[in-house]
Design a protein around this motif. Structure first.
Motif, PDB file in Angstrom:
ATOM      1  N   THR A  89       0.809  -1.236   0.104  1.00 50.07           N
ATOM      2  CA  THR A  89       0.046   0.203  -0.166  1.00 50.07           C
ATOM      3  C   THR A  89       0.819   1.084  -0.170  1.00 50.07           C
ATOM      4  OG1 THR A  89      -1.761   1.020   0.950  1.00 50.07           O
ATOM      5  CG2 THR A  89      -0.361   0.137   2.491  1.00 50.07           C
ATOM      6  N   GLY A  90       0.346   2.289  -0.609  1.00 44.50           N
ATOM      7  CA  GLY A  90       1.121   3.596  -0.588  1.00 44.50           C
ATOM      8  C   GLY A  90       2.221   3.699  -1.519  1.00 44.50           C
ATOM      9  N   GLN A  91       2.287   2.756  -2.568  1.00 46.42           N
ATOM     10  CA  GLN A  91       3.416   2.498  -3.520  1.00 46.42           C
ATOM     11  C   GLN A  91       3.257   3.082  -4.796  1.00 46.42           C
ATOM     12  OE1 GLN A  91       6.329   1.140  -2.005  1.00 46.42           O
ATOM     13  NE2 GLN A  91       4.940   1.416  -0.296  1.00 46.42           N
ATOM     14  N   ASN A  92       4.334   3.954  -5.376  1.00 47.91           N
ATOM     15  CA  ASN A  92       4.185   4.359  -6.695  1.00 47.91           C
ATOM     16  C   ASN A  92       5.034   3.052  -7.400  1.00 47.91           C
ATOM     17  OD1 ASN A  92       3.049   6.810  -6.173  1.00 47.91           O
ATOM     18  ND2 ASN A  92       4.954   7.750  -5.728  1.00 47.91           N
ATOM     19  N   VAL A  93       4.360   2.270  -8.122  1.00 49.22           N
ATOM     20  CA  VAL A  93       4.887   1.019  -8.697  1.00 49.22           C
ATOM     21  C   VAL A  93       5.279   1.379 -10.248  1.00 49.22           C
ATOM     22  CG1 VAL A  93       4.344  -1.239  -9.540  1.00 49.22           C
ATOM     23  CG2 VAL A  93       3.356  -0.541  -7.410  1.00 49.22           C
ATOM     24  N   ILE A  94       6.492   1.599 -10.429  1.00 48.10           N
ATOM     25  CA  ILE A  94       7.053   2.093 -11.622  1.00 48.10           C
ATOM     26  C   ILE A  94       7.284   0.942 -12.456  1.00 48.10           C
ATOM     27  CG2 ILE A  94       9.050   3.304 -12.683  1.00 48.10           C
ATOM     28  CD1 ILE A  94       9.616   4.502  -9.916  1.00 48.10           C
ATOM     29  N   VAL A  95       6.594   1.142 -13.797  1.00 47.81           N
ATOM     30  CA  VAL A  95       6.701   0.099 -14.750  1.00 47.81           C
ATOM     31  C   VAL A  95       7.284   0.700 -16.081  1.00 47.81           C
ATOM     32  CG1 VAL A  95       5.608  -1.611 -15.974  1.00 47.81           C
ATOM     33  CG2 VAL A  95       4.813  -1.120 -13.898  1.00 47.81           C
ATOM     34  N   ASP A  96       8.460   0.797 -16.153  1.00 41.99           N
ATOM     35  CA  ASP A  96       9.244   1.260 -17.226  1.00 41.99           C
ATOM     36  C   ASP A  96      10.396   0.968 -17.968  1.00 41.99           C
ATOM     37  OD1 ASP A  96      11.290   1.622 -15.520  1.00 41.99           O
ATOM     38  OD2 ASP A  96      11.461   3.712 -15.462  1.00 41.99           O
ATOM     39  N   GLY A  97      10.486  -0.527 -17.802  1.00 42.52           N
ATOM     40  CA  GLY A  97      11.652  -1.055 -18.284  1.00 42.52           C
ATOM     41  C   GLY A  97      12.859  -0.886 -17.561  1.00 42.52           C
ATOM     42  N   GLY A  98      13.268  -0.237 -16.696  1.00 40.76           N
ATOM     43  CA  GLY A  98      14.458   0.279 -16.109  1.00 40.76           C
ATOM     44  C   GLY A  98      14.982   1.437 -16.814  1.00 40.76           C
ATOM     45  N   TRP A  99      13.975   2.483 -17.081  1.00 32.81           N
ATOM     46  CA  TRP A  99      14.500   3.570 -17.990  1.00 32.81           C
ATOM     47  C   TRP A  99      15.587   4.087 -16.983  1.00 32.81           C
ATOM     48  CZ3 TRP A  99      12.738   4.786 -22.691  1.00 32.81           C
ATOM     49  CH2 TRP A  99      12.872   5.984 -23.068  1.00 32.81           C
TER      50      TRP A  99
END
Length: 100
Positions: A89-99
């Motif tokens: 909870t309270g997470q910003n889940v970054i999905v960017d391929g490791g940019w």
């Protein structure tokens, strides 16, 4: 249960530090997470914006090879909506391929 899909579809602000404290003190069983996508290559993106220079930029700065596709975000959204993420909870889940 999880507001990630609602936040993504309604343009809600992602939970920040203060929001996380308030949520964690709440007796509610819902979690609040935010998907933070990188450059998602859709047919429109490919047609209008992705040229050889863009392809070179992706190869240069993205840790994982390939394009970030809509299905990549959908899979993360399904994870966040499932019981498997019940303690996230309270997470910003970054999905960017490791940019980087």
């Amino acid at each position: 249960r999880n507001s990630a899909i609602r936040a993504r579809s309604s343009g809600m602000r992602c939970p920040g530090r203060h929001c996380t404290r308030r949520i964690s003190a709440s007796p509610s069983s819902s979690s609040h997470n935010c998907l933070v996508p990188g450059w998602v290559i859709t047919p429109k993106q490919r047609q209008l914006w992705l040229d050889e220079e863009g392809e070179a930029e992706i190869r240069r700065v993205q840790c994982l090879p390939g394009h970030l596709m809509p299905d990549d975000l959908a899979r993360m959204a399904l994870f966040l909506a499932a019981d498997d993420s019940r303690m996230c909870t309270g997470q910003n889940v970054i999905v960017d391929g490791g940019w980087v």
